[in-house]
Design a protein around this motif. Structure first.
Motif, PDB file in Angstrom:
ATOM      1  N   TYR A  13       5.365  -0.534  -6.950  1.00 15.68           N
ATOM      2  CA  TYR A  13       5.655  -1.807  -6.291  1.00 15.68           C
ATOM      3  C   TYR A  13       5.067  -2.957  -7.101  1.00 15.68           C
ATOM      4  O   TYR A  13       3.968  -2.860  -7.620  1.00 15.68           O
ATOM      5  CB  TYR A  13       5.073  -1.840  -4.870  1.00 15.68           C
ATOM      6  N   GLU A  14       5.822  -4.058  -7.188  1.00 19.71           N
ATOM      7  CA  GLU A  14       5.369  -5.247  -7.910  1.00 19.71           C
ATOM      8  C   GLU A  14       5.333  -6.436  -6.953  1.00 19.71           C
ATOM      9  O   GLU A  14       6.319  -6.694  -6.248  1.00 19.71           O
ATOM     10  CB  GLU A  14       6.317  -5.571  -9.068  1.00 19.71           C
ATOM     11  N   GLU A  17       8.534  -8.916  -6.059  1.00 18.27           N
ATOM     12  CA  GLU A  17       9.870  -8.322  -5.946  1.00 18.27           C
ATOM     13  C   GLU A  17      10.390  -8.541  -4.532  1.00 18.27           C
ATOM     14  O   GLU A  17       9.625  -8.589  -3.583  1.00 18.27           O
ATOM     15  CB  GLU A  17       9.869  -6.839  -6.319  1.00 18.27           C
ATOM     16  N   SER A  18      11.710  -8.706  -4.406  1.00 22.81           N
ATOM     17  CA  SER A  18      12.281  -8.957  -3.087  1.00 22.81           C
ATOM     18  C   SER A  18      13.651  -8.302  -2.970  1.00 22.81           C
ATOM     19  O   SER A  18      14.261  -7.917  -3.960  1.00 22.81           O
ATOM     20  CB  SER A  18      12.383 -10.459  -2.813  1.00 22.81           C
ATOM     21  N   ARG A  19      14.095  -8.215  -1.739  1.00 21.16           N
ATOM     22  CA  ARG A  19      15.426  -7.682  -1.442  1.00 21.16           C
ATOM     23  C   ARG A  19      16.012  -8.482  -0.294  1.00 21.16           C
ATOM     24  O   ARG A  19      15.286  -9.029   0.523  1.00 21.16           O
ATOM     25  CB  ARG A  19      15.366  -6.198  -1.133  1.00 21.16           C
ATOM     26  N   GLU A 107       9.912  -9.594   0.831  1.00 20.08           N
ATOM     27  CA  GLU A 107       9.256  -9.829  -0.455  1.00 20.08           C
ATOM     28  C   GLU A 107       7.867  -9.211  -0.463  1.00 20.08           C
ATOM     29  O   GLU A 107       7.077  -9.440   0.458  1.00 20.08           O
ATOM     30  CB  GLU A 107       9.143 -11.323  -0.733  1.00 20.08           C
ATOM     31  N   GLU A 126       4.620  -6.673   2.830  1.00 15.17           N
ATOM     32  CA  GLU A 126       5.954  -7.215   2.588  1.00 15.17           C
ATOM     33  C   GLU A 126       6.222  -8.328   3.609  1.00 15.17           C
ATOM     34  O   GLU A 126       6.190  -8.074   4.817  1.00 15.17           O
ATOM     35  CB  GLU A 126       6.976  -6.095   2.729  1.00 15.17           C
TER      36      GLU A 126
END
Length: 153
Positions: A13-14, A17-19, A107, A126
């Motif tokens: 995991y960084e 980073e997002s989705r 995120e 997150e």
């Protein structure tokens, strides 16, 4: 329907980073089923005539319904190396109305070692932001995952 399983270890995991999810329209059925499951038949959710006389002007979806749907919208993959540890800083910012369509952005905002077993586990935080079709933020929370570390093997 098959679920995809992807092993993602703590190290994978960084932060940043997002989705983004696809949309999901909140329906009358969603509201009625949630009321039945929770016992929350508060008139803000169930009484259209009464709600029309209130400042918001219409029935609203339960905040806990929107939270549940939003978390489900981010859970497309099953990660056998992590589990949900809980939710922090949950805020219901704006009402969601029947017929609104929500989308979710998730995120990674933080990573931390487990206090007692830092060699085996870590926490991944997150930020989950839910917006409606008008691009208004309606809910924000932090989803905390407990994630296995690769080094624990």
């Amino acid at each position: 329907m098959t679920m995809q399983t992807t092993e993602r270890w703590f190290e994978d995991y960084e932060v940043g980073e997002s989705r983004l999810s696809t949309g999901r329209t909140i329906t009358e059925t969603d509201v009625v089923m949630h009321a039945g499951q929770t016992g929350d038949f508060f008139p803000h959710h169930m009484d259209a005539e009464w709600a029309a006389t209130q400042p918001i002007g219409a029935r609203i979806a339960h905040g806990t319904l929107i939270m549940s749907v939003a978390v489900g919208m981010t859970a497309g993959d099953i990660n056998p190396c992590s589990m949900s540890y809980g939710y922090d800083r949950v805020r219901f910012i704006k009402p969601v109305f029947i017929g609104d369509t929500i989308t979710v952005t998730a995120e990674i905002t933080e990573k931390a070692d487990h206090a007692k077993r830092p060699d085996a586990f870590g926490y991944v935080h997150e930020r989950v932001t839910v917006t409606n079709q008008r691009h208004e933020t309606v809910l924000v929370l932090t989803h905390v995952y407990l994630v296995n570390k690769r080094a624990a093997l």
